[in-house]
Design a protein around this motif. Structure first.
Motif, PDB file in Angstrom:
ATOM      1  N   GLN A 120       0.764  -1.204  -0.396  1.00  0.00           N
ATOM      2  CA  GLN A 120       0.390  -0.031   0.013  1.00  0.00           C
ATOM      3  C   GLN A 120       1.135   0.902  -0.111  1.00  0.00           C
ATOM      4  O   GLN A 120       0.528   2.256  -0.653  1.00  0.00           O
ATOM      5  N   PHE A 123       3.088   1.978  -3.296  1.00  0.00           N
ATOM      6  CA  PHE A 123       2.306   1.472  -4.567  1.00  0.00           C
ATOM      7  C   PHE A 123       1.795   3.188  -4.405  1.00  0.00           C
ATOM      8  O   PHE A 123       1.904   3.951  -6.227  1.00  0.00           O
ATOM      9  N   SER A 124       1.042   3.590  -3.597  1.00  0.00           N
ATOM     10  CA  SER A 124       0.930   5.148  -3.132  1.00  0.00           C
ATOM     11  C   SER A 124       1.484   6.276  -3.496  1.00  0.00           C
ATOM     12  O   SER A 124       0.896   7.665  -3.399  1.00  0.00           O
ATOM     13  N   LEU A 149      -2.431  -7.903  -3.320  1.00  0.00           N
ATOM     14  CA  LEU A 149      -2.137  -6.883  -3.509  1.00  0.00           C
ATOM     15  C   LEU A 149      -1.199  -7.209  -4.560  1.00  0.00           C
ATOM     16  O   LEU A 149      -1.572  -5.499  -5.470  1.00  0.00           O
ATOM     17  N   ASN A 153      -1.528  -5.420  -8.205  1.00  0.00           N
ATOM     18  CA  ASN A 153      -1.160  -3.527  -8.888  1.00  0.00           C
ATOM     19  C   ASN A 153       0.125  -3.543  -9.562  1.00  0.00           C
ATOM     20  O   ASN A 153       0.598  -2.567  -9.538  1.00  0.00           O
ATOM     21  N   VAL A 155       2.615  -4.469  -8.372  1.00  0.00           N
ATOM     22  CA  VAL A 155       3.854  -3.914  -7.423  1.00  0.00           C
ATOM     23  C   VAL A 155       4.857  -5.282  -7.308  1.00  0.00           C
ATOM     24  O   VAL A 155       4.907  -6.816  -6.960  1.00  0.00           O
ATOM     25  N   SER A 192      -9.970 -10.001 -10.631  1.00  0.00           N
ATOM     26  CA  SER A 192     -10.918  -8.383 -10.321  1.00  0.00           C
ATOM     27  C   SER A 192     -11.794  -9.210  -9.094  1.00  0.00           C
ATOM     28  O   SER A 192     -11.985 -10.394  -8.784  1.00  0.00           O
TER      29      SER A 192
END
Length: 220
Positions: A120, A123-124, A149, A153, A155, A192
């Motif tokens: 998180q 990525f942010s 996650l 995304n 990552v 998804s």
């Protein structure tokens, strides 16, 4: 006679305490010296092993190691962010395709896997650093939710095994192999959350009880 014996026992006790304290101070000094070496600019990067990384007292030494490693691997635009207000990135570099990457470094003990917050955070912060790729590198492993996650995304996750391979390739002078591991495509998860079945992404399945409760409240 008893007084002499008590004095002797007291003397022996004091000597033992002094020796124990001396050994403790010496051990602490050696440990601090070992940790300090990792911050010096002139230490031999190829001498560092995964065991040395495990002995680091905090993440700063690991960040500095990765910073120097990326420079030695020939990457451009490499810099280490400030310890405070780094917004989730510890090291930034530009890969062989000219793409800027942000890295979050996690020096964890092997028994403590890296959780979802690492993905998180890194990525942010991509937009802040104008980066197009994000990587999390750890001396440990990742939790299942973290891998999920990251896969959604895109990552890149580099765990302990990958890190060891990078270190070994660097030691062997195989720069291309080390770069290939770092720049390899991340594991992708294309489904998804709404399309996932009961065996995939179960951490983020729809909460039907919450929906039922809200509908009940709104219908009153």
């Amino acid at each position: 006679m008893e007084v002499d014996l008590m004095i002797y026992i007291l003397f022996v006790f004091i000597v033992v305490v002094i020796i124990a304290l001396s050994l403790w101070v010496l051990s602490l000094a050696r440990k601090q010296k070992k940790s300090a070496v990792l911050f010096e600019e002139n230490y031999d990067l190829k001498a560092i092993t995964i065991a040395d990384i495990d002995r680091m007292e905090d993440g700063s030494g690991f960040e500095m190691y990765l910073y120097r490693l990326l420079i030695e691997l020939g990457y451009s635009g490499v810099y280490k962010t400030l310890g405070s207000r780094d917004f989730g990135a510890d090291v930034v570099f530009t890969d062989r395709e000219g793409v800027r990457n942000v890295i979050q470094a996690k020096r964890y003990s092997i028994e403590y896997p890296v959780g979802i917050s690492a993905v998180q955070e890194v990525f942010s912060c991509m937009r802040y650093y104008k980066a197009k790729k994000a990587i999390v590198i750890t001396s440990s492993h990742f939790t299942e939710s973290c891998e999920t996650l990251a896969g959604i995304n895109f990552v890149k996750l580099i765990d302990r095994t990958d890190l060891i391979h990078v270190i070994e390739a660097f030691k062997d002078g195989d720069v291309i192999k080390a770069r290939d591991i770092i720049e390899g495509e991340p594991r992708m998860i294309l489904e998804s959350w709404s399309e996932a079945n009961s065996n995939t992404l179960h951490e983020v399945r729809k909460d039907y009880k919450a929906e039922k409760y809200v509908k009940k409240v709104m219908s009153k």
